[in-house]
Design a protein around this motif. Structure first.
Motif, PDB file in Angstrom:
ATOM      1  N   ASN A 281       0.826  -1.210   0.000  1.00 17.87           N
ATOM      2  CA  ASN A 281       0.000   0.000   0.000  1.00 17.87           C
ATOM      3  C   ASN A 281       0.861   1.262   0.000  1.00 17.87           C
ATOM      4  O   ASN A 281       0.529   2.253  -0.657  1.00 17.87           O
ATOM      5  CB  ASN A 281      -0.932   0.002   1.209  1.00 17.87           C
ATOM      6  N   VAL A 282       1.962   1.239   0.756  1.00 12.62           N
ATOM      7  CA  VAL A 282       2.849   2.406   0.811  1.00 12.62           C
ATOM      8  C   VAL A 282       3.493   2.654  -0.549  1.00 12.62           C
ATOM      9  O   VAL A 282       3.577   3.797  -1.012  1.00 12.62           O
ATOM     10  CB  VAL A 282       3.925   2.209   1.897  1.00 12.62           C
ATOM     11  N   ILE A 283       3.944   1.595  -1.201  1.00 13.33           N
ATOM     12  CA  ILE A 283       4.549   1.745  -2.532  1.00 13.33           C
ATOM     13  C   ILE A 283       3.526   2.324  -3.513  1.00 13.33           C
ATOM     14  O   ILE A 283       3.813   3.260  -4.269  1.00 13.33           O
ATOM     15  CB  ILE A 283       5.061   0.393  -3.053  1.00 13.33           C
ATOM     16  N   LYS A 284       2.315   1.783  -3.491  1.00 10.32           N
ATOM     17  CA  LYS A 284       1.299   2.234  -4.432  1.00 10.32           C
ATOM     18  C   LYS A 284       0.896   3.685  -4.188  1.00 10.32           C
ATOM     19  O   LYS A 284       0.529   4.397  -5.125  1.00 10.32           O
ATOM     20  CB  LYS A 284       0.065   1.336  -4.347  1.00 10.32           C
ATOM     21  N   SER A 285       0.967   4.139  -2.939  1.00 13.56           N
ATOM     22  CA  SER A 285       0.565   5.511  -2.622  1.00 13.56           C
ATOM     23  C   SER A 285       1.680   6.523  -2.840  1.00 13.56           C
ATOM     24  O   SER A 285       1.448   7.727  -2.723  1.00 13.56           O
ATOM     25  CB  SER A 285       0.100   5.592  -1.163  1.00 13.56           C
ATOM     26  N   CYS A 286       2.876   6.062  -3.162  1.00 13.80           N
ATOM     27  CA  CYS A 286       4.005   6.968  -3.368  1.00 13.80           C
ATOM     28  C   CYS A 286       3.724   7.908  -4.545  1.00 13.80           C
ATOM     29  O   CYS A 286       3.361   7.451  -5.632  1.00 13.80           O
ATOM     30  CB  CYS A 286       5.275   6.173  -3.624  1.00 13.80           C
ATOM     31  N   PRO A 287       3.863   9.208  -4.365  1.00 14.20           N
ATOM     32  CA  PRO A 287       3.568  10.141  -5.457  1.00 14.20           C
ATOM     33  C   PRO A 287       4.579  10.047  -6.587  1.00 14.20           C
ATOM     34  O   PRO A 287       5.755   9.754  -6.360  1.00 14.20           O
ATOM     35  CB  PRO A 287       3.640  11.512  -4.769  1.00 14.20           C
ATOM     36  N   ILE A 288       4.114  10.287  -7.797  1.00 15.29           N
ATOM     37  CA  ILE A 288       5.004  10.379  -8.951  1.00 15.29           C
ATOM     38  C   ILE A 288       5.466  11.831  -9.053  1.00 15.29           C
ATOM     39  O   ILE A 288       4.654  12.744  -9.195  1.00 15.29           O
ATOM     40  CB  ILE A 288       4.289   9.954 -10.241  1.00 15.29           C
ATOM     41  N   ILE A 289       6.760  12.055  -8.968  1.00 17.10           N
ATOM     42  CA  ILE A 289       7.277  13.421  -9.021  1.00 17.10           C
ATOM     43  C   ILE A 289       7.298  13.906 -10.467  1.00 17.10           C
ATOM     44  O   ILE A 289       7.458  13.121 -11.401  1.00 17.10           O
ATOM     45  CB  ILE A 289       8.671  13.506  -8.382  1.00 17.10           C
ATOM     46  N   SER A 290       7.125  15.206 -10.632  1.00 18.49           N
ATOM     47  CA  SER A 290       6.986  15.773 -11.977  1.00 18.49           C
ATOM     48  C   SER A 290       8.241  15.577 -12.822  1.00 18.49           C
ATOM     49  O   SER A 290       8.157  15.397 -14.036  1.00 18.49           O
ATOM     50  CB  SER A 290       6.641  17.259 -11.882  1.00 18.49           C
ATOM     51  N   SER A 291       9.419  15.606 -12.195  1.00  7.55           N
ATOM     52  CA  SER A 291      10.657  15.468 -12.963  1.00  7.55           C
ATOM     53  C   SER A 291      10.819  14.066 -13.529  1.00  7.55           C
ATOM     54  O   SER A 291      11.606  13.848 -14.458  1.00  7.55           O
ATOM     55  CB  SER A 291      11.869  15.803 -12.080  1.00  7.55           C
ATOM     56  N   ALA A 292      10.076  13.083 -12.995  1.00  7.91           N
ATOM     57  CA  ALA A 292      10.186  11.712 -13.488  1.00  7.91           C
ATOM     58  C   ALA A 292       9.296  11.463 -14.701  1.00  7.91           C
ATOM     59  O   ALA A 292       9.515  10.513 -15.453  1.00  7.91           O
ATOM     60  CB  ALA A 292       9.822  10.716 -12.384  1.00  7.91           C
ATOM     61  N   LYS A 293       8.286  12.310 -14.888  1.00  4.89           N
ATOM     62  CA  LYS A 293       7.332  12.059 -15.963  1.00  4.89           C
ATOM     63  C   LYS A 293       7.937  12.334 -17.336  1.00  4.89           C
ATOM     64  O   LYS A 293       7.970  11.462 -18.191  1.00  4.89           O
ATOM     65  CB  LYS A 293       6.076  12.911 -15.764  1.00  4.89           C
ATOM     66  N   GLY A 294       8.423  13.563 -17.514  1.00  6.08           N
ATOM     67  CA  GLY A 294       8.984  13.903 -18.818  1.00  6.08           C
ATOM     68  C   GLY A 294       7.960  13.708 -19.919  1.00  6.08           C
ATOM     69  O   GLY A 294       6.761  13.632 -19.709  1.00  6.08           O
ATOM     70  N   LYS A 295       8.431  13.578 -21.131  1.00  5.05           N
ATOM     71  CA  LYS A 295       7.560  13.319 -22.272  1.00  5.05           C
ATOM     72  C   LYS A 295       7.744  11.902 -22.802  1.00  5.05           C
ATOM     73  O   LYS A 295       6.797  11.196 -23.059  1.00  5.05           O
ATOM     74  CB  LYS A 295       7.847  14.342 -23.391  1.00  5.05           C
ATOM     75  N   ASN A 296       9.007  11.502 -22.966  1.00  4.50           N
ATOM     76  CA  ASN A 296       9.315  10.134 -23.407  1.00  4.50           C
ATOM     77  C   ASN A 296       8.553   9.737 -24.670  1.00  4.50           C
ATOM     78  O   ASN A 296       8.036   8.627 -24.792  1.00  4.50           O
ATOM     79  CB  ASN A 296       8.998   9.135 -22.286  1.00  4.50           C
ATOM     80  N   LEU A 297       8.461  10.668 -25.616  1.00  2.18           N
ATOM     81  CA  LEU A 297       7.712  10.393 -26.843  1.00  2.18           C
ATOM     82  C   LEU A 297       8.335   9.253 -27.650  1.00  2.18           C
ATOM     83  O   LEU A 297       7.639   8.530 -28.347  1.00  2.18           O
ATOM     84  CB  LEU A 297       7.642  11.662 -27.695  1.00  2.18           C
ATOM     85  N   ALA A 298       9.653   9.094 -27.547  1.00  2.00           N
ATOM     86  CA  ALA A 298      10.324   8.040 -28.299  1.00  2.00           C
ATOM     87  C   ALA A 298       9.891   6.652 -27.845  1.00  2.00           C
ATOM     88  O   ALA A 298      10.015   5.679 -28.596  1.00  2.00           O
ATOM     89  CB  ALA A 298      11.843   8.180 -28.167  1.00  2.00           C
ATOM     90  N   LEU A 299       9.370   6.553 -26.613  1.00  2.00           N
ATOM     91  CA  LEU A 299       8.969   5.246 -26.076  1.00  2.00           C
ATOM     92  C   LEU A 299       7.492   4.956 -26.291  1.00  2.00           C
ATOM     93  O   LEU A 299       7.007   3.882 -25.935  1.00  2.00           O
ATOM     94  CB  LEU A 299       9.274   5.208 -24.570  1.00  2.00           C
ATOM     95  N   LYS A 300       6.779   5.896 -26.882  1.00  2.00           N
ATOM     96  CA  LYS A 300       5.324   5.795 -26.971  1.00  2.00           C
ATOM     97  C   LYS A 300       4.856   4.566 -27.746  1.00  2.00           C
ATOM     98  O   LYS A 300       3.844   3.953 -27.405  1.00  2.00           O
ATOM     99  CB  LYS A 300       4.786   7.069 -27.622  1.00  2.00           C
ATOM    100  N   ASN A 301       5.573   4.193 -28.788  1.00  2.00           N
ATOM    101  CA  ASN A 301       5.119   3.126 -29.678  1.00  2.00           C
ATOM    102  C   ASN A 301       5.716   1.765 -29.356  1.00  2.00           C
ATOM    103  O   ASN A 301       5.600   0.832 -30.151  1.00  2.00           O
ATOM    104  CB  ASN A 301       5.455   3.493 -31.133  1.00  2.00           C
TER     105      ASN A 301
END
Length: 310
Positions: A281-301
């Motif tokens: 439950n603790v792992i699942k509730s961990c927030p995703i930080i904005s710097s980790a999101k990025g765009k990663n468009l190259a990985l989309k497909n």
């Protein structure tokens, strides 16, 4: 004017109170921090409530107070960042710079939300009483409801995604190869644990955790593999469940490692209490930080294990 002004301030403070529960879950605060946030909420709410009559009276110079408030709130962000950075030296598990910046940014943004809700409450009151000839008492009730509704809407808008939204979490076995090489699940080579008493502690108290990206998505995998996000996960475990180690026992520090077979993240963790469901439950509730999101468009497909068409 007086009644709606105070109602605007109250709505702004309520907005901050609504967010406090979320703050406690993501990064536990202390009583002095709580008081400082409520005081800042009062200041921000007062500015938002005063802005409407100032605009009505065409006192445009009063708007300059907003720029001063913005500068003050940015200073709060910097102070919070500096404080947390200093505390890093005392932590058994580090927060990491990425998580510290996320916390500091959040403290700044919450004050702007107080300004928005108090401004909207007072502004809506003036709108409906002057344009629709609604009585003051009815106007106060309607504007109060609108302000509280806006506070909950902003809370929903500001909600962060969590690890549970992008990954599955499961408990796996901890073991050793070649007597001293730590193995978590099917990933070996985590670290070399030389002392037998340390290996025994891992086997007795340790819990193996595997975080698997959902939908075999490389984008989800890139988020959990981000160095800042890894450290955030490790700290979230420590802050919520504690860790069975002392300052001079670095071997027991959680070390998130990438499993190249399925792009999962594995962690060997020693909680104070070995409650597997609580760990999940603790792992699942961990927030995703904005710097980790990025765009990663190259990985989309792409999907893990093969390529997906457009």
């Amino acid at each position: 004017m007086d009644k709606v002004f105070f109602i605007g301030i109250i709505i702004g403070i309520i907005t901050r109170l609504i967010m406090l529960n979320l703050d406690q879950k993501q990064y536990p605060t202390q009583p002095n921090v709580l008081i400082s946030q409520l005081v800042l909420a009062f200041v921000a709410s007062s500015l938002g409530a005063l802005l409407v009559p100032a605009l009505i009276e065409r006192s445009y110079t009063s708007i300059t107070f907003l720029s001063l408030a913005g500068e003050q709130f940015r200073q709060v962000r910097e102070n919070r960042r500096d404080t947390l950075s200093e505390l890093e030296k005392k932590q058994l598990v580090k927060r990491g710079n990425a998580f510290i910046e996320e916390i500091a940014k959040t403290y700044e943004v919450r004050n702007y939300m107080c300004i928005i809700t108090s401004f909207a409450t007072v502004g809506f009151y003036y709108l409906i009483t002057s344009e629709f000839n609604i009585s003051q008492n009815i106007g106060l009730i309607i504007s109060t409801v609108v302000g509280i509704a806006l506070a909950f809407i902003l809370k929903r808008v500001m909600r962060r995604d969590s690890i549970g939204d992008i990954a599955d979490v499961k408990i796996v076995d901890i073991g050793f190869e070649n007597e001293s090489i730590l193995k978590v699940g099917d990933l070996s080579g985590i670290t070399n644990v030389g002392l037998k008493k340390d290996r025994d502690r891992f086997l007795k108290y340790g819990v193996g955790i595997e975080i698997i990206p959902k939908d075999k998505s490389y984008i989800n995998a890139s988020i959990i593999q981000n160095p800042g996000q890894r450290q955030t996960i490790a700290y979230n475990l420590y802050s919520r469940l504690g860790i069975y180690r002392q300052k001079n026992e670095p071997v027991f520090t959680p070390l998130p490692r990438r499993n190249p077979k399925n792009e999962s993240l594995v962690i060997a963790y020693l909680p104070i209490e070995k409650d597997e469901q609580a760990i999940i439950n603790v792992i699942k509730s961990c927030p995703i930080i904005s710097s980790a999101k990025g765009k990663n468009l190259a990985l989309k497909n792409y999907i893990i294990g093969g390529k997906e068409g457009l």
